[in-house]
Design an enzyme around this catalytic site. Structure first.
Site, short mmCIF file in Angstrom:
data_model
loop_
_atom_site.label_atom_id
_atom_site.label_comp_id
_atom_site.label_asym_id
_atom_site.label_seq_id
_atom_site.Cartn_x
_atom_site.Cartn_y
_atom_site.Cartn_z
CG ASP A 160 -6.77 -2.22 -3.77
OD1 ASP A 160 -7.10 -1.13 -3.25
OD2 ASP A 160 -5.59 -2.64 -3.74
CB SER A 165 -0.96 -0.03 1.20
OG SER A 165 -1.96 0.93 1.08
CG HIS A 198 -5.94 -1.93 -0.07
ND1 HIS A 198 -5.01 -1.64 -1.03
CD2 HIS A 198 -5.46 -1.41 1.09
CE1 HIS A 198 -4.00 -0.97 -0.47
NE2 HIS A 198 -4.25 -0.82 0.81
#
Length: 357
Positions: free
Chosen positions: A297, A143, A327
């Protein structure tokens, strides 16, 4: 967090950060790995060193956790577990970095912290001290940490003081550009769990400033000035996304905004914040790359575009796309938040590392 923020009791991100605190575990060594909290170049890190006899020089990974540059910690149980497994199963030294977080610290502080640690670790004397093969070091992150890993890999190419070249970069559902908030993945998964469109906009804006004007402009995709429109082709999803991801979506590109925000927050257009803004010539010099993306995501398209641009630049890329994942799913490998898809994604990453690092 939203209620506490509205009532003035605490900043929104401080409330969110309470989730991190609940997940923290002490640096505990076991029969396979020695775990210590220490500092590299005055930046806190959690260090994982295999206990087994090395049988030669070891591999190494410098890891940056996720959390939108505002949350997260190397000591969270999921990150500790992941680093421990990589260290043990790959006989690798893992340096998991606790960079400073927003809102107290804005861009480029987070980047500077992780870059400082990486540059320190890549010194010959430090690698030798930890028994690491200088030809087998990678950077990795998930991320926001994937954003930082991509930015670090790019910056190292331009640093004449760094003689050690990275073997690989591992980018797990990374955030890679702050220009366009209207990609198909942002449209299709705007309200899906773990990371909504509005939360990602909040993370990006907090990374740069406390000014709510930036958040509002990013939410309406009007935060890039017209004179920077030459950058849009670098993040033009209509070129880089496959048809099954473009679907019936029409590309319009970001609407031009005023110059005030970009001039006040130059990080918006900085490749250290948006690695997708790097030139093709720079991308061509990057090491072999593993990119993980998830279908459900908002950041899916960032990773897919980067995989496409890297391939076009001649970089060996393995793009693992999980069609049934959301995600952050790779962190769901421990009870009570244990998912088969999390194990599958982690094993895919581990297998790639074993073959390529």
């Amino acid at each position: 967090s939203e209620v506490a923020d509205l009532l003035g009791l605490m900043h929104y991100m401080e409330g969110m950060r309470l989730i991190t605190v609940v997940e923290l575990v002490a640096p505990t060594s076991d029969e396979n790995v020695t775990v210590t909290d220490t500092e590299f170049n005055n930046v806190p890190v959690r260090l994982f060193v295999p206990r087994r006899a090395p049988g030669g020089l070891r591999r190494a990974m410098v890891y940056f956790h996720g959390g939108g540059w505002c949350l997260g910690d190397a000591g969270m149980q999921a990150y500790d577990h992941m680093s421990r497994r990589i260290s043990n199963e790959l006989n690798a030294v893992v340096v998991s970095v606790n960079y400073r977080l927003a809102p107290p610290h804005r861009f480029p502080v987070q980047f500077e912290d992780v870059y400082s640690v990486t540059k320190f670790f890549l010194q010959s004397k430090v690698l030798s001290q930890h028994g690491v093969d200088p030809a087998r070091v990678c950077v990795a992150g998930d991320s926001a940490g994937g954003n930082l890993a991509a930015a670090v890999a790019q910056q190292l190419l331009e640093d004449p003081e760094v003689k050690t070249k990275l073997r690989a970069q591992i980018l797990l559902y990374p955030a890679l550009q702050a220009l366009d908030r209207d990609l198909p993945s942002y449209r299709d998964t705007a309200t899906k769990p773990i990371l909504s469109r509005s939360l990602m906009v909040r993370f990006w804006s907090e990374y740069f400033t406390s000014d709510p004007a930036l958040r509002e402009a990013m939410a309406s995709n009007r935060h890039v000035p017209a004179e920077s429109s030459h950058l849009f082709p670098l993040v033009n999803w209509s070129r880089w996304l496959p048809a099954e991801m473009r679907k019936a979506h029409a590309y319009g590109g970001p609407a031009a905004g005023g110059t005030e925000l970009a001039s006040g927050h130059p990080g918006l257009l900085d490749p250290r914040a948006s690695p997708l803004l790097a030139s093709d010539a720079r991308l061509a010099r990057l090491p072999r790359t593993f990119i993980l993306t998830c279908e459900h995501d908002v950041l899916r398209d960032d990773g897919v575009m980067y995989a496409g641009r890297l391939r076009a630049a001649g970089v060996p890329v393995t793009h693992h796309h999980a069609k049934d994942a959301f995600h952050g799913a790779m962190l769901f490998t421990l009870w009570p938040f244990e998912l088969a898809v999390g194990h599958r994604m982690f094993n895919a990453c581990l297998d790639w590392l074993n073959e390529n690092l």
